[in-house]
Design a protein around this motif. Structure first.
Motif, PDB file in Angstrom:
ATOM      1  N   UNK A 155      38.802  45.531  42.427  1.00 27.75           N
ATOM      2  CA  UNK A 155      38.902  46.960  42.119  1.00 27.75           C
ATOM      3  C   UNK A 155      39.166  47.769  43.393  1.00 27.75           C
ATOM      4  N   UNK A 156      38.435  47.416  44.452  1.00 29.49           N
ATOM      5  CA  UNK A 156      38.570  48.156  45.713  1.00 29.49           C
ATOM      6  C   UNK A 156      39.889  47.812  46.411  1.00 29.49           C
ATOM      7  N   UNK A 157      40.288  46.549  46.319  1.00 30.81           N
ATOM      8  CA  UNK A 157      41.453  46.108  47.086  1.00 30.81           C
ATOM      9  C   UNK A 157      42.759  46.210  46.277  1.00 30.81           C
ATOM     10  N   UNK A 158      42.889  47.273  45.517  1.00 26.59           N
ATOM     11  CA  UNK A 158      44.183  47.571  44.908  1.00 26.59           C
ATOM     12  C   UNK A 158      44.309  47.270  43.429  1.00 26.59           C
ATOM     13  N   UNK A 165      43.715  47.455  34.726  1.00 28.90           N
ATOM     14  CA  UNK A 165      43.258  47.482  33.337  1.00 28.90           C
ATOM     15  C   UNK A 165      44.102  48.358  32.414  1.00 28.90           C
ATOM     16  N   UNK A 166      44.976  49.187  32.964  1.00 29.63           N
ATOM     17  CA  UNK A 166      45.847  50.006  32.114  1.00 29.63           C
ATOM     18  C   UNK A 166      47.086  49.223  31.666  1.00 29.63           C
ATOM     19  N   UNK A 184      45.511  36.738  48.413  1.00 29.34           N
ATOM     20  CA  UNK A 184      45.064  38.125  48.557  1.00 29.34           C
ATOM     21  C   UNK A 184      44.790  38.763  47.200  1.00 29.34           C
ATOM     22  N   UNK A 213      42.553  48.613  40.929  1.00 28.71           N
ATOM     23  CA  UNK A 213      41.892  49.586  40.051  1.00 28.71           C
ATOM     24  C   UNK A 213      42.760  50.057  38.879  1.00 28.71           C
ATOM     25  N   UNK A 214      44.064  49.929  39.013  1.00 37.43           N
ATOM     26  CA  UNK A 214      44.922  50.430  37.927  1.00 37.43           C
ATOM     27  C   UNK A 214      45.277  49.337  36.910  1.00 37.43           C
ATOM     28  N   UNK A 216      38.170  42.631  36.968  1.00 36.94           N
ATOM     29  CA  UNK A 216      37.641  43.983  37.187  1.00 36.94           C
ATOM     30  C   UNK A 216      36.459  43.926  38.154  1.00 36.94           C
ATOM     31  N   UNK A 217      36.357  42.801  38.862  1.00 33.67           N
ATOM     32  CA  UNK A 217      35.305  42.637  39.861  1.00 33.67           C
ATOM     33  C   UNK A 217      35.422  43.712  40.937  1.00 33.67           C
ATOM     34  N   UNK A 218      34.331  43.966  41.627  1.00 34.41           N
ATOM     35  CA  UNK A 218      34.304  45.068  42.581  1.00 34.41           C
ATOM     36  C   UNK A 218      35.323  44.868  43.702  1.00 34.41           C
ATOM     37  N   UNK A 219      35.445  43.630  44.204  1.00 33.31           N
ATOM     38  CA  UNK A 219      36.384  43.393  45.300  1.00 33.31           C
ATOM     39  C   UNK A 219      37.821  43.684  44.853  1.00 33.31           C
ATOM     40  N   UNK A 234      34.520  40.459  35.016  1.00 32.79           N
ATOM     41  CA  UNK A 234      33.979  40.563  36.374  1.00 32.79           C
ATOM     42  C   UNK A 234      34.501  39.393  37.210  1.00 32.79           C
ATOM     43  N   UNK A 235      34.280  39.447  38.503  1.00 33.82           N
ATOM     44  CA  UNK A 235      34.841  38.498  39.468  1.00 33.82           C
ATOM     45  C   UNK A 235      35.190  37.135  38.870  1.00 33.82           C
TER      46      UNK A 235
END
Ligand code: FES
Lengths: 85, 470
Positions: free
Chosen positions: A15-18, A23-24, A54, A20-21, A10-13, A43-44
């Motif tokens: 999360x941003x690079x695809x 965790x569901x 990637x 984000x979904x 769930x790290x920011x990178x 986190x990362x």
């Protein structure tokens, strides 16, 4: 019963690079298998430092999955659970 | 194709991250390598060859930097040239990049070679326009007669008739995107309401919005006072606590941060008064909300709708930017926004100097190596009410007004400016079936903004989970 451990980055990178979904994930696992899976977010997890792979990243029982999608992870989990029996 | 999980979106973000990285490190020259790094020779190509793929990336970057491909007078000018002379947002935020557009064939029904030329021929029998013949042995559709009703495709037992779509045109509810004689798409700016549907629909990513990130980063590098104004829907974009998200934004180099929800409180209060007056004046049409700029633009472009139906109340952004400029006259202001239409609104406001989307913010975090969960919390000096914060959701404006309006009034909210909803809205306005109508162009309102990092479904989940713990 053996539980398969999933770590979703769930790290920011990721999360941003695809990612984000991702965790569901638990909503997409067949209900009869849910008790054999343990999902946690983290986190990362440092795989993003490796330029050859990637994002987004996830791990199942310690194995790395890059360009992770819900589909990919669910398929892999079912394969592993069915191999157990 | 979902708006969030497809390679066209990921490539757009990748470009933003790489561009941002180069800007932060003052290495404009590095951007010349971006196409090579994203499309190395060994990985194969999506288009005819890897070189075309790379050229496409260059044009996408130019578009991000505010240049149209038609402005490329010297093809040898490298990307770094455009980075050094980044122009930000020009007259229009989105356009179709012809070099990227794949000249999709016109939308129509087509017979594939699965056709067995059967005896039943239900396609031919059921075609209301007699458009199907079997001259060549298999079914053939006469395009001049065909009205695209799709009956033949439904009837064929072999599923031999397929609908070939043109995704951008199909997604546009206002007919603003059209093909020229050469087959390239263009956006008719007089009709476009900046809903962003075409950008999300194009499978080639031919519509890439321009960005003011280069200007903002250079303001920060010059040590100027620069203040972030953050849309309330940010709460649905990242899983972390709102104050930690704010802290991460501050870490990027902003001198202060104001939540735009404070402006939303003012919008709600003013709009309530306006609504009361509206009801008392016995006007025979409903009043509609003014905070979604795509809806405002929609009304203005539709001759069948009177401009008076939009409330005169300034948007949450307009209020917030005014307060920020009053309190900090020397500061530059940056709006952090969920969508393309808001970028256009910000561009037109004199109190707002720059605007970036959630997507650009995410790319900036990545380029700066910011891990949100490691950041300190930041508590803004001014805070908004929960009702103001809830402007993020579809129905949030209605909710705030319902709370404070004194008269008995009928309130409705509609989100998603698609063809079906447009019909519904027009009918409700005509029949005056409500007193106030909140209209949001994006499905799920700002939580589903078209430059989000998260799908609308997931963003609602994240948003609601936070609301519960508060
Ligand atoms: S952010 Fe996911 S591995 Fe680093």
């Amino acid at each position: 019963m053996k539980k398969h451990k999933v770590t979703i980055c769930t790290g920011t990178l990721c999360h941003v690079m695809g990612g984000s979904e991702l965790p569901a994930l638990s909503q997409f696992i067949p209900p009869q298998y849910l008790n054999q899976v343990e999902i946690k977010g983290s986190p990362c997890i440092n795989h993003c430092k490796n330029q050859d792979m990637k994002p987004p990243f996830a791990e199942i029982d310690g194995d790395i999955f890059c360009e992770a999608t819900i589909d990919k992870l669910v398929k892999e989990l079912i394969k592993r659970i069915e191999n157990d029996s | 194709m979902t708006a969030n999980n497809n390679n066209a979106t990921i490539i757009r973000r990748d470009l933003l991250v790489r561009l941002c990285t180069a800007l932060l490190q003052d290495k404009a020259e590095e951007t010349d390598r971006i196409p090579l790094n994203i499309k190395p020779k060994k990985r194969g190509s999506v288009r005819c060859c890897v070189h075309k793929d790379r050229a496409v990336l260059k044009y996408k970057l130019m578009s991000i930097l505010g240049y149209k491909e038609s402005e490329e007078t010297d093809e040898l000018l490298p990307i770094s040239h455009y980075v050094k002379h980044a122009r930000g947002i020009q007259d229009f935020i989105i356009d179709v990049i012809s070099e990227v557009c794949s000249n999709c064939p016109s939308a129509k029904y087509k017979v594939s070679n699965f056709c067995m030329a059967c005896e039943a021929r239900p396609c031919q029998v059921n075609c209301p326009k007699n458009a199907i013949s079997f001259k060549s042995g298999k079914a053939e559709i006469d395009d001049d007669l065909c009205v695209n009703c799709g009956k033949c495709a439904k009837e064929c037992p072999y599923h031999a008739i397929q609908y070939q779509a043109r995704p951008c045109e199909e997604s546009c509810a206002v007919g603003a995107i059209y093909q020229d004689e050469q087959g390239f798409e263009h956006i008719d700016k007089s009709k476009c309401i900046l809903c962003g549907n075409c950008m999300q629909a194009c499978p080639f990513g031919a519509i890439t919005p321009s960005s003011t990130l280069p200007q903002i980063i250079s303001e920060i590098k010059s040590g100027n006072q620069i203040i972030a104004m953050v849309a309330p829907s940010i709460a649905g974009q990242f899983r972390q606590d709102l104050h930690q998200i704010y802290g991460s934004i501050i870490s990027l180099g902003f001198t202060d941060l104001y939540p735009v929800a404070i402006g939303a409180d003012l919008t709600a209060a003013h709009e309530t008064i306006e609504l009361q007056e509206h009801i008392e004046s016995k006007v025979t049409s409903p009043l509609t909300s003014s905070c979604c700029p795509a809806w405002v633009k929609f009304v203005k472009t539709q001759t069948s709708l009177d401009d008076d139906i939009i409330s005169n109340t300034p948007s949450p952004l307009a209020y917030t930017a005014k307060i920020v400029k009053q309190e900090n006259p020397k500061a530059k202001t940056v709006f952090i926004a969920p969508c393309i239409a808001k970028k256009a609104e910000a561009q037109a406001l004199s109190d707002c100097d720059y605007c970036i989307s959630f997507e650009e913010l995410g790319a900036w975090f990545v380029a700066s190596g910011i891990e949100i969960s490691d950041q300190m919390e930041y508590k803004p000096k001014v805070t908004a009410s929960l009702l103001g914060q809830n402007f993020a959701m579809a129905g949030g404006v209605s909710l705030a007004i319902k709370e404070s309006v004194e008269n008995d009034c009928r309130i409705e909210n509609i989100h998603g400016l698609n063809k079906a909803n447009i019909r519904l809205i027009k009918q409700k306005i005509k029949s005056h079936s409500c007193d106030f109508m909140e209209v949001m162009s994006c499905e799920e309102g700002c939580l589903g903004g078209n430059l989000s990092l998260v799908s609308s479904r997931e963003s609602i989940r994240i948003y609601n989970a936070k609301a519960e713990t508060h």
